[in-house]
Design a protein around this motif. Structure first.
Motif, PDB file in Angstrom:
ATOM      1  N   GLY A 136       0.973  -1.217   0.138  1.00 38.28           N
ATOM      2  CA  GLY A 136       0.053   0.001   0.083  1.00 38.28           C
ATOM      3  C   GLY A 136       0.826   1.160  -0.062  1.00 38.28           C
ATOM      4  O   GLY A 136       0.439   2.076  -0.543  1.00 38.28           O
ATOM      5  N   LEU A 137       1.908   1.179   0.952  1.00 37.05           N
ATOM      6  CA  LEU A 137       2.884   2.455   0.857  1.00 37.05           C
ATOM      7  C   LEU A 137       3.590   2.741  -0.573  1.00 37.05           C
ATOM      8  O   LEU A 137       3.507   3.612  -1.029  1.00 37.05           O
ATOM      9  N   ASP A 138       3.805   1.577  -1.025  1.00 38.59           N
ATOM     10  CA  ASP A 138       4.485   1.660  -2.418  1.00 38.59           C
ATOM     11  C   ASP A 138       3.646   2.126  -3.496  1.00 38.59           C
ATOM     12  O   ASP A 138       3.870   3.089  -4.383  1.00 38.59           O
ATOM     13  N   GLN A 139       2.286   1.642  -3.537  1.00 38.43           N
ATOM     14  CA  GLN A 139       1.492   2.127  -4.459  1.00 38.43           C
ATOM     15  C   GLN A 139       0.943   3.700  -4.090  1.00 38.43           C
ATOM     16  O   GLN A 139       1.045   4.426  -5.212  1.00 38.43           O
ATOM     17  N   CYS A 140       1.061   4.087  -2.727  1.00 36.12           N
ATOM     18  CA  CYS A 140       0.517   5.627  -2.495  1.00 36.12           C
ATOM     19  C   CYS A 140       1.785   6.317  -3.024  1.00 36.12           C
ATOM     20  O   CYS A 140       1.637   7.393  -3.367  1.00 36.12           O
ATOM     21  N   MET A 141       2.994   6.147  -2.703  1.00 32.72           N
ATOM     22  CA  MET A 141       4.187   6.692  -3.348  1.00 32.72           C
ATOM     23  C   MET A 141       4.142   7.004  -4.882  1.00 32.72           C
ATOM     24  O   MET A 141       4.398   8.036  -5.236  1.00 32.72           O
ATOM     25  N   HIS A 142       3.846   5.877  -5.415  1.00 28.73           N
ATOM     26  CA  HIS A 142       3.558   6.113  -7.028  1.00 28.73           C
ATOM     27  C   HIS A 142       2.413   7.046  -7.396  1.00 28.73           C
ATOM     28  O   HIS A 142       2.860   7.781  -8.155  1.00 28.73           O
ATOM     29  N   ASN A 143       1.391   6.744  -6.661  1.00 27.09           N
ATOM     30  CA  ASN A 143       0.077   7.697  -6.902  1.00 27.09           C
ATOM     31  C   ASN A 143       0.718   9.131  -6.533  1.00 27.09           C
ATOM     32  O   ASN A 143       0.350  10.287  -7.275  1.00 27.09           O
ATOM     33  N   THR A 195       3.688  10.463  -7.005  1.00 23.43           N
ATOM     34  CA  THR A 195       4.667  10.703  -7.925  1.00 23.43           C
ATOM     35  C   THR A 195       3.726  11.452  -8.977  1.00 23.43           C
ATOM     36  O   THR A 195       4.311  12.524  -9.607  1.00 23.43           O
ATOM     37  N   TYR A 196       2.715  10.833  -9.305  1.00 25.15           N
ATOM     38  CA  TYR A 196       1.975  11.216 -10.338  1.00 25.15           C
ATOM     39  C   TYR A 196       1.339  12.744 -10.119  1.00 25.15           C
ATOM     40  O   TYR A 196       1.082  13.560 -10.992  1.00 25.15           O
ATOM     41  N   VAL A 197       0.762  12.691  -9.020  1.00 22.70           N
ATOM     42  CA  VAL A 197       0.397  14.207  -8.427  1.00 22.70           C
ATOM     43  C   VAL A 197       1.465  15.328  -8.694  1.00 22.70           C
ATOM     44  O   VAL A 197       1.214  16.353  -9.204  1.00 22.70           O
ATOM     45  N   ALA A 198       2.863  14.824  -8.470  1.00 25.01           N
ATOM     46  CA  ALA A 198       3.867  15.785  -8.507  1.00 25.01           C
ATOM     47  C   ALA A 198       3.994  15.950 -10.059  1.00 25.01           C
ATOM     48  O   ALA A 198       4.418  17.236 -10.353  1.00 25.01           O
ATOM     49  N   MET A 199       3.924  15.001 -10.943  1.00 20.43           N
ATOM     50  CA  MET A 199       4.204  15.266 -12.305  1.00 20.43           C
ATOM     51  C   MET A 199       3.095  16.103 -12.769  1.00 20.43           C
ATOM     52  O   MET A 199       3.439  16.774 -13.787  1.00 20.43           O
ATOM     53  N   VAL A 200       2.046  15.730 -12.659  1.00 20.07           N
ATOM     54  CA  VAL A 200       0.832  16.519 -13.228  1.00 20.07           C
ATOM     55  C   VAL A 200       1.261  18.125 -12.604  1.00 20.07           C
ATOM     56  O   VAL A 200       0.695  18.748 -13.424  1.00 20.07           O
ATOM     57  N   TRP A 201       1.234  18.258 -11.309  1.00 23.77           N
ATOM     58  CA  TRP A 201       1.604  19.594 -10.954  1.00 23.77           C
ATOM     59  C   TRP A 201       2.916  20.164 -11.643  1.00 23.77           C
ATOM     60  O   TRP A 201       2.795  21.219 -12.089  1.00 23.77           O
ATOM     61  N   ALA A 202       3.868  19.576 -11.966  1.00 22.29           N
ATOM     62  CA  ALA A 202       4.786  20.005 -12.825  1.00 22.29           C
ATOM     63  C   ALA A 202       4.337  20.519 -14.073  1.00 22.29           C
ATOM     64  O   ALA A 202       4.717  21.467 -14.604  1.00 22.29           O
ATOM     65  N   TRP A 203       3.483  19.534 -14.760  1.00 21.57           N
ATOM     66  CA  TRP A 203       2.958  19.813 -15.908  1.00 21.57           C
ATOM     67  C   TRP A 203       2.248  21.213 -15.952  1.00 21.57           C
ATOM     68  O   TRP A 203       2.487  22.114 -16.957  1.00 21.57           O
ATOM     69  N   ALA A 204       1.499  21.203 -15.158  1.00 21.70           N
ATOM     70  CA  ALA A 204       0.382  22.339 -15.090  1.00 21.70           C
ATOM     71  C   ALA A 204       1.179  23.727 -14.765  1.00 21.70           C
ATOM     72  O   ALA A 204       0.945  24.814 -15.293  1.00 21.70           O
ATOM     73  N   THR A 205       2.501  23.474 -14.135  1.00 15.79           N
ATOM     74  CA  THR A 205       3.123  24.730 -13.854  1.00 15.79           C
ATOM     75  C   THR A 205       4.134  25.038 -14.732  1.00 15.79           C
ATOM     76  O   THR A 205       4.046  26.436 -15.153  1.00 15.79           O
ATOM     77  N   PHE A 206       4.897  24.199 -15.394  1.00 20.90           N
ATOM     78  CA  PHE A 206       5.903  24.437 -16.439  1.00 20.90           C
ATOM     79  C   PHE A 206       5.596  24.219 -17.896  1.00 20.90           C
ATOM     80  O   PHE A 206       6.325  24.421 -18.769  1.00 20.90           O
ATOM     81  N   ALA A 207       4.673  23.385 -18.129  1.00 21.61           N
ATOM     82  CA  ALA A 207       4.586  22.834 -19.522  1.00 21.61           C
ATOM     83  C   ALA A 207       3.214  23.226 -20.175  1.00 21.61           C
ATOM     84  O   ALA A 207       3.022  22.959 -21.271  1.00 21.61           O
ATOM     85  N   ALA A 208       2.170  23.302 -19.339  1.00 17.90           N
ATOM     86  CA  ALA A 208       0.556  23.574 -19.866  1.00 17.90           C
ATOM     87  C   ALA A 208       0.480  24.753 -20.678  1.00 17.90           C
ATOM     88  O   ALA A 208       1.450  25.811 -20.276  1.00 17.90           O
TER      89      ALA A 208
END
Length: 129
Positions: free
Chosen positions: A107-114, A116-129
């Motif tokens: 569960g912790l493994d999957q939470c950390m991956h999830n 990571t996706y929140v951070a990736m989408v934040w980075a996209w919205a902040t720097f690439a969109a």
């Protein structure tokens, strides 16, 4: 593509679907064996499958190539190390699916991956969109 609430949620959903396939349908026996060893070629391949899926998601949203290259490299490193941490811990504790600690680690493994996706989408919205 602008970073509206709808596009952010759609991107998160697509990354979650990608994660399900990469983690639960596309792993080979080589990717699943010997995971407690840090320099593991199978884990490197597994992380690369995740990166390929994420690259496809970002391409769908018209993300600039330099951003994709950076975020893909970061995702590979993060995914590789999250998976190593879980495998190493599970091996050291000799965890089995019949134990609650096994599921807490998963569960912790999957939470950390999830996250990571929140951070990736934040980075996209902040720097690439």
């Amino acid at each position: 593509m602008p970073a509206t609430l709808g596009t952010v949620l759609l991107m998160l959903c697509l990354l979650q679907i990608k994660h399900m396939f990469a983690d639960f349908y596309l792993q080979t026996p080589k990717m699943l064996s010997g995971r407690g060893e840090y320099f593991h070629w199978g884990r490197a391949q597994h992380a690369a499958v995740h990166v390929i899926g994420s690259v496809l998601v970002f391409l769908v949203f018209g993300t600039p190539l330099p951003f994709i290259v950076i975020i893909a490299g970061l995702e590979w490193i993060v995914h590789f190390n999250i998976d190593f941490a879980k495998a190493s811990y599970s091996d050291k504790k000799q965890l089995m699916p019949t134990q609650a600690a096994f599921w807490r680690a998963a569960g912790l493994d999957q939470c950390m991956h999830n996250l990571t996706y929140v951070a990736m989408v934040w980075a996209w919205a902040t720097f690439a969109a």
